[in-house]
Design a protein around this motif. Sequence first.
Motif, PDB file in Angstrom:
ATOM      1  N   ASN A   6       6.539  28.419   5.675  1.00  0.00           N
ATOM      2  CA  ASN A   6       5.514  29.452   5.580  1.00  0.00           C
ATOM      3  C   ASN A   6       5.033  29.816   6.989  1.00  0.00           C
ATOM      4  OD1 ASN A   6       2.838  30.657   5.336  1.00  0.00           O
ATOM      5  ND2 ASN A   6       2.946  30.136   3.173  1.00  0.00           N
ATOM      6  N   ALA A   7       5.396  31.010   7.441  1.00  0.00           N
ATOM      7  CA  ALA A   7       5.054  31.426   8.802  1.00  0.00           C
ATOM      8  C   ALA A   7       3.543  31.530   9.002  1.00  0.00           C
ATOM      9  CB  ALA A   7       5.717  32.766   9.115  1.00  0.00           C
ATOM     10  N   ASP A   8       2.834  31.967   7.986  1.00  0.00           N
ATOM     11  CA  ASP A   8       1.382  32.087   8.121  1.00  0.00           C
ATOM     12  C   ASP A   8       0.733  30.721   8.353  1.00  0.00           C
ATOM     13  OD1 ASP A   8       1.394  34.832   7.839  1.00  0.00           O
ATOM     14  OD2 ASP A   8       1.101  34.771   5.668  1.00  0.00           O
ATOM     15  N   ALA A   9       1.262  29.697   7.707  1.00  0.00           N
ATOM     16  CA  ALA A   9       0.723  28.350   7.898  1.00  0.00           C
ATOM     17  C   ALA A   9       0.918  27.891   9.337  1.00  0.00           C
ATOM     18  CB  ALA A   9       1.381  27.374   6.934  1.00  0.00           C
ATOM     19  N   ILE A  10       2.085  28.188   9.899  1.00  0.00           N
ATOM     20  CA  ILE A  10       2.352  27.795  11.281  1.00  0.00           C
ATOM     21  C   ILE A  10       1.472  28.597  12.245  1.00  0.00           C
ATOM     22  CG2 ILE A  10       4.121  27.757  13.079  1.00  0.00           C
ATOM     23  CD1 ILE A  10       4.253  25.552  10.926  1.00  0.00           C
ATOM     24  N   LYS A  11       1.263  29.863  11.952  1.00  0.00           N
ATOM     25  CA  LYS A  11       0.339  30.652  12.765  1.00  0.00           C
ATOM     26  C   LYS A  11      -1.052  30.028  12.760  1.00  0.00           C
ATOM     27  CE  LYS A  11       2.445  35.218  12.034  1.00  0.00           C
ATOM     28  NZ  LYS A  11       2.252  36.545  11.395  1.00  0.00           N
ATOM     29  N   LEU A  35      13.054  37.094  16.314  1.00  0.00           N
ATOM     30  CA  LEU A  35      12.744  35.847  17.004  1.00  0.00           C
ATOM     31  C   LEU A  35      11.585  35.967  18.003  1.00  0.00           C
ATOM     32  CD1 LEU A  35      16.275  34.284  17.642  1.00  0.00           C
ATOM     33  CD2 LEU A  35      14.494  33.431  16.112  1.00  0.00           C
ATOM     34  N   PRO A  36      11.472  37.071  18.772  1.00  0.00           N
ATOM     35  CA  PRO A  36      10.336  37.162  19.707  1.00  0.00           C
ATOM     36  C   PRO A  36       8.977  37.062  19.034  1.00  0.00           C
ATOM     37  CG  PRO A  36      12.021  38.760  20.282  1.00  0.00           C
ATOM     38  CD  PRO A  36      12.417  38.187  18.952  1.00  0.00           C
ATOM     39  N   LYS A  37       8.874  37.523  17.785  1.00  0.00           N
ATOM     40  CA  LYS A  37       7.604  37.407  17.061  1.00  0.00           C
ATOM     41  C   LYS A  37       7.265  35.940  16.811  1.00  0.00           C
ATOM     42  CE  LYS A  37       8.559  41.711  14.528  1.00  0.00           C
ATOM     43  NZ  LYS A  37       8.783  42.291  13.175  1.00  0.00           N
ATOM     44  N   PHE A  38       8.279  35.177  16.406  1.00  0.00           N
ATOM     45  CA  PHE A  38       8.067  33.760  16.112  1.00  0.00           C
ATOM     46  C   PHE A  38       7.778  32.970  17.382  1.00  0.00           C
ATOM     47  CE2 PHE A  38      10.099  35.284  12.338  1.00  0.00           C
ATOM     48  CZ  PHE A  38       9.594  34.502  11.311  1.00  0.00           C
ATOM     49  N   ALA A  39       8.341  33.411  18.499  1.00  0.00           N
ATOM     50  CA  ALA A  39       8.147  32.699  19.766  1.00  0.00           C
ATOM     51  C   ALA A  39       6.698  32.740  20.232  1.00  0.00           C
ATOM     52  CB  ALA A  39       9.062  33.282  20.833  1.00  0.00           C
ATOM     53  N   PRO A  47      26.980  29.890  17.595  1.00  0.00           N
ATOM     54  CA  PRO A  47      26.739  29.907  19.046  1.00  0.00           C
ATOM     55  C   PRO A  47      25.791  31.019  19.459  1.00  0.00           C
ATOM     56  CG  PRO A  47      29.081  29.632  18.583  1.00  0.00           C
ATOM     57  CD  PRO A  47      28.423  29.934  17.275  1.00  0.00           C
ATOM     58  N   GLU A  48      25.937  32.175  18.835  1.00  0.00           N
ATOM     59  CA  GLU A  48      25.101  33.313  19.190  1.00  0.00           C
ATOM     60  C   GLU A  48      23.639  33.069  18.812  1.00  0.00           C
ATOM     61  OE1 GLU A  48      29.253  34.284  18.844  1.00  0.00           O
ATOM     62  OE2 GLU A  48      27.874  33.477  17.318  1.00  0.00           O
ATOM     63  N   TYR A  49      23.429  32.422  17.641  1.00  0.00           N
ATOM     64  CA  TYR A  49      22.057  32.184  17.205  1.00  0.00           C
ATOM     65  C   TYR A  49      21.380  31.137  18.091  1.00  0.00           C
ATOM     66  CZ  TYR A  49      18.126  32.195  14.010  1.00  0.00           C
ATOM     67  OH  TYR A  49      16.869  32.347  13.475  1.00  0.00           O
ATOM     68  N   VAL A  50      22.107  30.083  18.422  1.00  0.00           N
ATOM     69  CA  VAL A  50      21.558  29.063  19.307  1.00  0.00           C
ATOM     70  C   VAL A  50      21.186  29.678  20.656  1.00  0.00           C
ATOM     71  CG1 VAL A  50      22.044  26.927  20.551  1.00  0.00           C
ATOM     72  CG2 VAL A  50      22.802  27.184  18.178  1.00  0.00           C
ATOM     73  N   ALA A  51      22.054  30.518  21.180  1.00  0.00           N
ATOM     74  CA  ALA A  51      21.796  31.155  22.474  1.00  0.00           C
ATOM     75  C   ALA A  51      20.565  32.057  22.396  1.00  0.00           C
ATOM     76  CB  ALA A  51      23.016  31.951  22.919  1.00  0.00           C
ATOM     77  N   ALA A  52      20.417  32.760  21.276  1.00  0.00           N
ATOM     78  CA  ALA A  52      19.265  33.653  21.117  1.00  0.00           C
ATOM     79  C   ALA A  52      17.963  32.861  21.067  1.00  0.00           C
ATOM     80  CB  ALA A  52      19.426  34.495  19.857  1.00  0.00           C
ATOM     81  N   VAL A  53      17.977  31.744  20.343  1.00  0.00           N
ATOM     82  CA  VAL A  53      16.782  30.897  20.264  1.00  0.00           C
ATOM     83  C   VAL A  53      16.458  30.308  21.634  1.00  0.00           C
ATOM     84  CG1 VAL A  53      15.839  28.767  19.301  1.00  0.00           C
ATOM     85  CG2 VAL A  53      17.070  30.366  17.815  1.00  0.00           C
ATOM     86  N   HIS A  54      17.454  29.751  22.288  1.00  0.00           N
ATOM     87  CA  HIS A  54      17.228  29.129  23.597  1.00  0.00           C
ATOM     88  C   HIS A  54      16.859  30.153  24.673  1.00  0.00           C
ATOM     89  CE1 HIS A  54      19.760  25.294  22.597  1.00  0.00           C
ATOM     90  NE2 HIS A  54      18.552  25.263  22.071  1.00  0.00           N
ATOM     91  N   GLY A  55      17.164  31.411  24.427  1.00  0.00           N
ATOM     92  CA  GLY A  55      16.864  32.445  25.406  1.00  0.00           C
ATOM     93  C   GLY A  55      15.421  32.899  25.413  1.00  0.00           C
ATOM     94  N   LEU A  56      14.617  32.372  24.485  1.00  0.00           N
ATOM     95  CA  LEU A  56      13.207  32.751  24.402  1.00  0.00           C
ATOM     96  C   LEU A  56      12.313  31.574  24.755  1.00  0.00           C
ATOM     97  CD1 LEU A  56      13.306  34.723  21.031  1.00  0.00           C
ATOM     98  CD2 LEU A  56      12.991  35.706  23.310  1.00  0.00           C
ATOM     99  N   LYS A  57      11.152  31.868  25.322  1.00  0.00           N
ATOM    100  CA  LYS A  57      10.171  30.838  25.601  1.00  0.00           C
ATOM    101  C   LYS A  57       9.073  30.890  24.548  1.00  0.00           C
ATOM    102  CE  LYS A  57      10.902  30.290  30.550  1.00  0.00           C
ATOM    103  NZ  LYS A  57      10.281  30.308  31.893  1.00  0.00           N
ATOM    104  N   GLY A  58       8.641  29.708  24.129  1.00  0.00           N
ATOM    105  CA  GLY A  58       7.606  29.604  23.119  1.00  0.00           C
ATOM    106  C   GLY A  58       6.215  29.635  23.707  1.00  0.00           C
TER     107      GLY A  58
END
Length: 294
Positions: A190-195, A217-221, A236-247
Amino acid sequence: MRIRPVATVAAGALMGLSALALSTTVAQAAPSGRTPVTVAHRGASSYAPENTLASIDAADRRGFEWVENDVQRTKDGELVILHDNSLARTTNVEQVFPGRSPWNVADFTLKEIEKLDAGSWFGPKFRGERVPTLEDYMDEVENNDQSLLMELKSPELYPGIERQTLAELRRAGWLDKTHVKRHLIIQSFNADAIKTVHRLRPDVKTGFLGNPSVADLPKFAKYCDQINPVHTAVTPEYVAAVHGLKGPHSRPLDLYTWTVDDPATAVKVAALGVDGIITNKPDVVRDALGGSDD
């Protein structure tokens, strides 16, 4: 002296070479150059009844620091550890309280739940194991010097559970600097719970269970430190996309994947560069990767 058949010796040698080759593949292919963290899913749930004190003790005996659990709330407002919304699968609630189908956690008081056997379904040696409260669970994790990936389970059913859980963690001493930095992650589907968790305690690491689109992904970051997808969604593409963002803590997002219980899949996702593997069989994953749990 027992002589092993040639075919058996050859097969054993091939298996040994295969394991060595798989471990080498992980070491060479993992972009981080680091073995993923192994997280014992609901404790070492292939060896003891899930989400019980016995399951986290089983993980501890096998040398695993990180355990995962699920938090829900009783009718009288107490926090307990159970995966399903219903008590039926992992307790004897149908025998103790017949006629109260579907036996949802939210329909029972803590006193009623404490009467249930949460171990016999798994095996006779666990007869009498109980559904733990969050307080008792945290005490056991602390006593074992373990770390916790905590899931808020179905928070939409329990308004305010985010604040209540954080209050319980604070009372247990788990919101000090050391625990927050090194030993605690809170996740949910639940994204709202994490927010909400991030708003209330922005210092606490958080994870979203699922695989949002790369575009989202940028919204979640903005409020997540981790994206934690099922292993079939890891590419590989999804892992790279996740690792390419800062939280929210200005560090690259991590990716923990679930639920991986076989060596081949463990090696595959590790080679893709995942940061953590959530598993019912942590020793199987550890052996496949040729390393320690962290």
